[in-house]
Enzyme design. Structure first.
Site, mmCIF file in Angstrom:
data_model
loop_
_atom_site.group_PDB
_atom_site.id
_atom_site.type_symbol
_atom_site.label_atom_id
_atom_site.label_comp_id
_atom_site.label_asym_id
_atom_site.label_seq_id
_atom_site.Cartn_x
_atom_site.Cartn_y
_atom_site.Cartn_z
ATOM 1 N N ASP A 1 0.812 -1.226 0.000
ATOM 2 C CA ASP A 1 0.000 0.000 0.000
ATOM 3 C C ASP A 1 0.845 1.276 0.000
ATOM 4 O O ASP A 1 0.420 2.320 0.535
ATOM 5 C CB ASP A 1 -0.966 0.015 1.203
ATOM 6 C CG ASP A 1 -1.885 -1.182 1.186
ATOM 7 O OD1 ASP A 1 -2.237 -1.637 0.082
ATOM 8 O OD2 ASP A 1 -2.252 -1.660 2.272
ATOM 9 N N LYS B 1 1.832 2.221 -5.158
ATOM 10 C CA LYS B 1 2.373 1.696 -6.420
ATOM 11 C C LYS B 1 1.470 2.036 -7.606
ATOM 12 O O LYS B 1 1.941 2.462 -8.665
ATOM 13 C CB LYS B 1 2.545 0.163 -6.315
ATOM 14 C CG LYS B 1 3.530 -0.261 -5.242
ATOM 15 C CD LYS B 1 3.553 -1.763 -5.042
ATOM 16 C CE LYS B 1 2.306 -2.330 -4.396
ATOM 17 N NZ LYS B 1 2.083 -1.953 -2.988
ATOM 18 N N GLY C 1 -4.649 -4.049 -3.897
ATOM 19 C CA GLY C 1 -5.630 -3.001 -4.175
ATOM 20 C C GLY C 1 -4.823 -1.770 -4.524
ATOM 21 O O GLY C 1 -4.175 -1.181 -3.660
ATOM 22 N N HIS C 2 -4.768 -1.446 -5.799
ATOM 23 C CA HIS C 2 -3.944 -0.327 -6.267
ATOM 24 C C HIS C 2 -4.858 0.830 -6.655
ATOM 25 O O HIS C 2 -5.671 0.707 -7.571
ATOM 26 C CB HIS C 2 -3.070 -0.778 -7.452
ATOM 27 C CG HIS C 2 -2.052 -1.817 -7.066
ATOM 28 N ND1 HIS C 2 -1.191 -2.382 -7.969
ATOM 29 C CD2 HIS C 2 -1.763 -2.369 -5.867
ATOM 30 C CE1 HIS C 2 -0.415 -3.245 -7.328
ATOM 31 N NE2 HIS C 2 -0.751 -3.264 -6.060
ATOM 32 N N GLN D 1 1.963 -5.908 -3.385
ATOM 33 C CA GLN D 1 2.419 -6.042 -1.987
ATOM 34 C C GLN D 1 3.707 -5.233 -1.792
ATOM 35 O O GLN D 1 3.873 -4.213 -2.438
ATOM 36 C CB GLN D 1 2.593 -7.521 -1.592
ATOM 37 C CG GLN D 1 1.279 -8.286 -1.480
ATOM 38 C CD GLN D 1 0.693 -8.742 -2.803
ATOM 39 O OE1 GLN D 1 1.352 -9.400 -3.586
ATOM 40 N NE2 GLN D 1 -0.553 -8.398 -3.063
#
Ligand code: GDP
Ligand code: IMO
Ligand code: MG
Length: 423
Positions: free
Chosen positions: A13, A16, A40-41, A221
Site C-alpha cells: 500500500d 504503487k 488493491g492499487h 504487496q
C-alpha cells in the site's frame, strides 16, 4: 531495451498504482508480475477514483499494452467484477489487456481453504486478505495448479480433479461451506476471461525487448511481505522482490534496468505480524486519519507508525533499488516533529541490520527531525519545498544511499513532483 521494475519497499500500500499510472506514458507495455486480487492499487485522476486488483495500473493511459504475467494468480470471478466496473465507467480493456497462459487460476475452493487455514491458526492467524492467495500458490508449487492455458485444454476434467482434492481437505478440517454459489460466479468469470487475448507473455515480452519496446514491471504487496525475505510467516505467498519480476514475467536478470522503490514517508501494515515502529497512540491515529489508512480491498484499518530505515535499507539491498519514490509526505504536513527509526535495540545492543526474527524485545532507536508545518498538497515543483522537508529528504537519502527521484504530495495523478536535483 530493459525492463524497469516498480515495487513496494514496505508492507504494501505504498502507492504503487498511482506511480505506475504516472510513469506509464514513458513505456509501451506495463506488466504485473506477481500477487493477485489481494492487491488493491488506487488511482485518482480527473475527479475519479479507481481501485485495481488484478488489472495492471497502466490501463488508463491510452494505447499501452497491459499484461497479467505468469507470476500472477487470477480469480475469474473477481476479475470479471473488476473488468465490468471499468467497462461501466467507459474503459473497454479487451484489446489492450493480455493474460499469460501460464498465470495460475485461483479456484473457488482456494478461497475456502484460505478461510479454513486462518480459522485453524486461531490467534496465530496471518490476517490474510481471504482471497485464496496462499492456497493457490501452494498448488502452483505443489504442481497441482490450474493455469489460464488449461481453460483451452480438457478443462472440466482438470477442474473437477482439483476441486475433489480441495473438498477432501476441507472435510478433514470440518469446514462448512457452500460451493455451488461460488462456482456459478467463478464459471461466469471463466467466460469473461475467454473474451481476452491469452498469450505466451514470456515470448511476447522478450520479443518486445528485441524491438526496443519499453517495459514497466508492476509489483504488488511490498518487500517486507516477500515469502523469502519478509517478516515470515506474516507474509504473502509470492516473491514480491525485484527478482520476482524475472520469474513472474520470464525476463532474464540481465534485462532489468531501473528499479523504482516506493515507500511512504511513514509506515503502515495490514494484518498480523511484527511492526517495530508501530504507534498505538494518538500519533498513530492521526496518521491513519490524515492518510485515510484503511485497506482498499478489505477496508481494515491499517496499522501506522514512523518510517523504519532498518527495514527500508534491507529492502533496498534485496531489490537493488536505483531510484526512490517517497509517497504521502503531505500526511506529515502538520506534524511538529518527525521521527525515523535508524537502528533496533535488541537486549541492550544496537543493531542496524534487519534481524532473522522481530519479537517484542526489538525496540526502535529514533532520531527526531523538525516538521515542515506547511501544506504541500498544491506544490508543483521541488523549488517550493520547505527547508525542513528538504532536510528530511537529505537525511533519508544519506541514510539509504539512493536518490529520491519522485515525491508524491497527494492521491491525485497531478500531485506528483519529479525532482531534478540529486542526479
Ligand atoms: P498500492 O497498493 O501500493 O497501489 O497503494 P494503495 O492504493 O493500496 O494505497 C495508497 C493510498 O494512498 C491510496 O488511497 C492512494 O489514493 C493514496 N495516495 C497515494 N499517494 C498519495 C499521496 O502522496 N498522498 C496522499 N495523501 N495519499 C496518497
Ligand atoms: P498491495 O499490492 C498490503 C497482506 C495481508 C496479510 C498478508 C498475507 O495493495 O500493496 P494474503 O492475502 O496475500 O495471503 O495476505 O499480506 N497483504 C497486503 N497488505 N497491501 C497488499 O497489497 C497486500 N496483499 C497482501 O494483509 O497480512
Ligand atoms: Mg494497496
Amino acid at each position: 531495451m530493459k525492463v524497469d521494475v516498480l515495487l513496494g519497499l514496505q508492507w504494501g500500500d505504498e502507492g504503487k498504482g498511482k506511480i505506475v499510472d504516472v510513469l506509464t506514458p514513458n513505456y509501451d507495455v506495463v506488466a504485473r508480475f506477481q500477487g493477485g486480487p489481494n492487491a488493491g492499487h488506487t488511482l485518482e485522476f480527473e475527479g475519479q477514483k479507481y481501485v485495481l486488483r488484478s488489472v495492471p495500473s497502466g490501463i488508463f493511459q491510452g494505447g499501452k499494452i497491459n499484461i497479467i504475467g505468469n507470476g500472477v494468480v487470477l480469480d475469474p470471478a473477481l476479475f470479471k467484477a473488476e473488468v465490468e466496473a471499468l467497462e461501466a465507467s467507459g474503459h473497454d480493456l479487451t484489446q489492450r489487456l493480455y493474460i499469460s497462459r501460464k498465470a495460475h487460476l485461483i479456484l473457488p475452493t482456494h478461497r475456502l481453504l484460505d478461510a479454513a487455514y486462518e480459522a485453524q491458526k486461531g490467534s496465530d492467524k496471518i490476517g490474510t486478505t481471504g482471497k485464496g492467495i496462499g492456497p493457490a500458490y501452494t498448488d502452483k508449487i505443489g504442481r497441482n495448479g490450474l493455469r489460464i492455458g488449461d481453460i483451452e485444454h480438457n478443462f472440466e476434467v482438470k477442474y473437477k480433479k482439483a476441486i475433489a482434492r480441495h473438498e477432501e481437505l476441507l472435510r478433514q478440517m470440518n469446514f462448512k461451506y457452500d460451493l455451488a454459489s461460488l462456482e456459478k460466479e467463478w464459471f461466469a468469470g471463466i467466460e469473461k476471461i475467454k473474451q481476452f487475448v491469452l498469450i505466451d507473455s514470456d515470448l511476447y515480452l522478450n520479443k518486445s525487448l528485441q524491438v526496443d519496446k519499453n517495459i514497466l514491471a508492476e509489483g504488488a504487496q511490498g518487500t517486507m511481505l516477500d515469502i523469502d525475505f519478509g517478516s515470515y510467516p506474516f507474509v504473502t505467498s509470492s516473491n514480491t522482490i525485484c527478482a520476482g519480476a524475472c520469474t513472474g514475467l520470464g525476463v532474464p536478470p540481465s534485462k532489468i534496468g531501473d528499479v523504482y522503490g516506493i515507500f511512504k514517508a511513514y509506515c503502515t501494515r495490514v494484518g498480523s505480524g511484527p511492526f517495530p515502529t508501530e504507534l498505538l497512540d494518538e500519533t498513530g491515529q492521526k496518521m491513519r486519519d490524515l492518510g485515510c489508512e484503511y485497506g482498499s480491498v478489505t477496508g481494515r484499518p491499517r496499522r501506522c507508525g514512523w518510517i523504519d530505515l532498518v527495514a527500508l535499507r534491507y529492502a533496498i539491498m534485496i531489490d537493488g533499488v536505483t531510484q526512490l519514490i517517497m509517497m504521502k509526505s503531505d500526511v506529515l504536513d502538520s506534524f511538529d516533529t518527525i521521527k525515523a527509526c535508524v537502528a533496533y535495540e535488541v537486549e541492550g545492543r544496537e543493531i542496524e541490520d534487519f534481524p532473522f526474527e522481530i519479537d517484542d524485545s526489538v525496540k526502535p532507536v529514533y532520531v527526531e527531525l523538525p516538521g515542515w508545518k506547511t501544506d504541500m498538497t498544491k506544490m508543483q515543483s521541488e523549488d517550493e519545498f520547505p527547508e525542513e522537508f528538504n532536510a528530511y529528504l537529505s537525511f533519508l537519502e544519506e541514510a539509504l544511499g539512493v536518490t529520491v527521484k519522485i515525491v508524491s504530495v497527494g492521491p491525485d495523478r497531478e500531485q506528483t513532483i519529479i525532482r531534478y536535483t540529486g542526479e
